[in-house]
Structures are given as C-alpha cells and as structure tokens.
Design an enzyme around this catalytic site. Sequence first.
Site, PDB file in Angstrom:
ATOM      1  N   ASP A  29      35.833 -21.753  -1.982  1.00 47.30           N
ATOM      2  CA  ASP A  29      37.219 -22.029  -1.576  1.00 47.30           C
ATOM      3  C   ASP A  29      37.347 -23.289  -0.714  1.00 47.30           C
ATOM      4  O   ASP A  29      38.443 -23.659  -0.329  1.00 47.30           O
ATOM      5  CB  ASP A  29      37.808 -20.827  -0.830  1.00 47.30           C
ATOM      6  N   TYR A  84      31.155 -30.131   4.462  1.00 46.47           N
ATOM      7  CA  TYR A  84      29.765 -29.744   4.715  1.00 46.47           C
ATOM      8  C   TYR A  84      28.811 -30.937   4.743  1.00 46.47           C
ATOM      9  O   TYR A  84      27.671 -30.803   5.177  1.00 46.47           O
ATOM     10  CB  TYR A  84      29.305 -28.697   3.695  1.00 46.47           C
TER      11      TYR A  84
HETATM   12  C1  G6P Z   1      34.199 -21.699   3.759  1.00 46.26           C
HETATM   13  C2  G6P Z   1      33.107 -21.928   2.752  1.00 46.26           C
HETATM   14  C3  G6P Z   1      32.355 -20.655   2.490  1.00 46.26           C
HETATM   15  C4  G6P Z   1      31.826 -20.105   3.785  1.00 46.26           C
HETATM   16  C5  G6P Z   1      32.896 -19.983   4.827  1.00 46.26           C
HETATM   17  C6  G6P Z   1      32.181 -19.770   6.157  1.00 46.26           C
HETATM   18  O1  G6P Z   1      35.163 -20.862   3.234  1.00 46.26           O
HETATM   19  O2  G6P Z   1      33.559 -22.423   1.545  1.00 46.26           O
HETATM   20  O3  G6P Z   1      31.310 -20.931   1.626  1.00 46.26           O
HETATM   21  O4  G6P Z   1      31.234 -18.849   3.569  1.00 46.26           O
HETATM   22  O5  G6P Z   1      33.665 -21.151   4.933  1.00 46.26           O
HETATM   23  O6  G6P Z   1      32.954 -19.092   7.031  1.00 46.26           O
HETATM   24  P1  G6P Z   1      32.345 -18.383   8.312  1.00 46.26           P
HETATM   25  O7  G6P Z   1      33.557 -17.979   9.039  1.00 46.26           O
HETATM   26  O8  G6P Z   1      31.498 -17.234   7.826  1.00 46.26           O
HETATM   27  O9  G6P Z   1      31.522 -19.392   9.051  1.00 46.26           O
HETATM   28 MN    MN Z   2      31.801 -22.333   0.045  1.00 47.41          MN
END
Ligand code: G6P
Ligand code: MN
Length: 441
Positions: free
Chosen positions: A169, A264
């Site tokens: 996403d 990222y």
């Molecule tokens: C985004 C990325 C996901 C990831 C998430 C992390 O949505 O696309 O791949 O898992 O962020 O979120 P968090 O709150 O777990 O750090």
């Molecule tokens: Mn992701």
Amino acid sequence: MGNKIVIVGGGSTHTPGIVEVLRNRVEDLDLEEIVLYDNDEERNYLIGEFTKIYYRDNNSSVKVSYTTDIREAFKNANFLYVQIRPGLNNQREIDEKICLKHGVVGQETCGLGGFSFALRVIPEILKIVEVAQEVCPNAWILNYTNPEAIISEAINKKFPNAKCLCICDMPISIEETLAEYLDVPYKDLTFKYFGLNHFGWWTNIYNKQGKDLLPGIREKVESGELKGLIQTNEEIIGDDYWTKTFQNVIKAFKMYPQYFPNCYLQYYYFADEMVESDNIEFTRGSYVLSTREITVFEECKRVIELGTAKDSKLLGGVHGNYIVDITNAIIHDTKERFIVNIKNNGVISNFNKEAVVEVPCYIGVTGAEPVAIGDIPIFHKGMMEMQKAYEKLTVETALTGSYDTAMEAILLNKTIPSYRVGKAVLDDLMEANKEYWPVLK
Ligand code: G6P
Ligand code: MN
C-alpha cells in the site's frame, strides 16, 4: 454462490481495517463468506469474535467464522488475503535492536531486519501457497506479507504459475498524498513508476490534459515549499515516524532530483543517518508493540464483553481499501491501474527478465497486465541490480540453508559496510531466530 474471502493471518491488527472496508462493499463484491485463519488461536479468536459482532451489528448476511484449520479455511475460497508475521512484532523488535547494536539498519523490510524477517516468512508462506494450490487452486492469492520484495521472489520461484498478486500500500499512499498536495482528484492522475518493492521511483505524474506535474513538484522542492506535502496527510501528521520519513522523501528528491523516490529508499540513501537517529531502546517495533498491538486487542475484548461494536473506534487505513479495490478489479474485470509486483519479463527492458519488479499494471479477471517501462537509467538500474541479487540470494538461503549464500546476500545489501559487520549481525540474528529460521550451515 457468492465470494468467499479468507484472511490468512486473521489475528493481525490489520484485519479490522480490512473487514471494515469489506463490510461496506458486500454487494459490489458479491461477498458471501469471510473466514479468518491463523495459527495463533487467541489472536484469531479475539479479532474473529470482533468481526462477527461487527457484521451482526450491521445486520450483514455475510457468514463470518474463524479457524486454526488451514484446509477447512481454504475450502471453496475465491480470495486469500495473506498477511502473516511469524514471530510477531516481538521478533521484529529483537531484529531491529540486534542490527542497531552493530550500527546497521534493522528495518523489517530493508537491511538485515528484512533478511531476518524473510527467513522467518519464506518457509511459512510457501506452505500456505502449497496448500492453496491443492485445496483452492482457482482462488486468487493477494499477498501483503513483508518483506514483500523477497517474498514475491520466493513465491515466483517456487510457484511461477500461482494466481498470486504481491501488493503493497506504500505506492498508493504516496500517490494519494501527492494527489492531495496537487489538489487534483486521484483518479484524474496517471502515475508512472518503476522499481522493486520498497525500492522504486516515480518518473512522471500526468494530469488529464497529459501534462507532467512532476517538474512542478521539483520546483516546489527546490524553493523549499514542499512542507505542504506532509501537512496534507492525516496519517502522517499523527505519527513521528511517518513525519520524519516524508521529510526524508523530500530530502532525497532534492538530492537525487531526477525521479520521486519511494520512502523506503531512505534506508539506503541515508543508512548511517537512519541508524544515528534511531533509538535502540525504543524502535519502530517497540512503538507498534506498545500501541496498536495493545489497543486493538483491548478493543476486541471490550466489544466481546459488551456484545456490540456499535461505538467501536477500530479504524481502517489505506491498506484495507487497496486490497479490496484490487479484489473488485479482478471480480469485475475493471482493468483499473494499480502498482503491483510481478515478473519483469521485459517490462523494464534493460533489467533481468526473471526478476520480480514493482510496476503499474492493469488489473482484471486474468490478473495483472503490466505497463511497458522501457530502459531505465544507469543509477536506478545499478541500485536495483544489487538489491535484486541480494533478494534472490536471500530466497536461496531460505531454500538451501547455506550459510555462505547468506553471507553473499548480506554483502550485497547496501546497508552493510563489510564482511566483519555482516557476519557479526548474521550470527546474532541466527541465534535470536533459532525457533523460526531454517538451520544455516
Ligand atoms: C507501509 C508499508 C508496509 C508496512 C507498513 C509498516 O504500509 O507499505 O509494508 O508493513 O507501512 O507499518 P508499521 O506501522 O508496522 O511500521
Ligand atoms: Mn509495503
């Protein structure tokens, strides 16, 4: 017969956001049944009961159930939404801290945090796809499981013909943020993008008149005006991690001005700064463990006790809309455009044909039809080649259990400065992940 959707990793804190979106789209999707499957009985029970109550409150005719029996769950399924996390966020936090202790990036999809997570996930996800091939070979697998870049390679290698789309996403979150910033409806924009998951770039953003709006964004960046990008997105404002991340996106765009980066990339462009600014005592994993990993389950318990979810505040996020929009595109063969991960096969003409890449695709009943990208510049190609080699060798490590292959993979990860550091991190991660990783020899 209507559609049956199975959420694999049903006990995830992300499930409520998905079932909420599904509930609003029952007719569109001809949704008849939702099953939550998880090997963690307690978490699956809590989210499963919450979901049942939530659907009952809304007088929904959808049948909701939860189970720890994978074959039972997969029987007659039309869609599997896969979002598993072996070792949960506890293991994520352990990995982050080990990496930071050695002075390298520990993020769960980038750097060796991603390597470690991949070694936990690959054996499990391949089992899931195998069972799916046997029990519900016609079902579409929509995979959200991280580290998606490496997981998509593993699935593609072992099951090249699986009906599987690996999705993330992040691209759509960034695109929606840019659309809001530009004050143009999202659907009126056409985004051009290429890369690997969590490792890509936007090359153009066309409006309905065919004008590229990216150069205008670049001008705003250069004149220091782009702070507005952060202010438009509510999810970013409320979260220090994402605020800092979007500041880094702008910084990266300024430094490498050709294309607009996926956020990222901060872990590769600014690896040392990311490590310096991180807190080994309280990582992103620690944050998640002390926030939604508690609140979501507390809320489920409260709803179960009350017997109603009417006043519940379990909110969805972009991830729910995105996976459901893709489901809808498949069911109704809409051929809408989404960014997904698929085998390159010439889409990026000067890149490995056998590699999974992240590119815009038109999605319909036959899956994803990619948009041709053509040749990419030397800088991006070089970055992607090194990263792809790292990803492929990580898959190889999981499949063969070879320690030497692990070290090759690690040396190709841009966040690792040397053999000595790489080996020290690997040995600590291996010890801490004994319960989950294949044995490396
Ligand atoms: C985004 C990325 C996901 C990831 C998430 C992390 O949505 O696309 O791949 O898992 O962020 O979120 P968090 O709150 O777990 O750090
Ligand atoms: Mn992701």
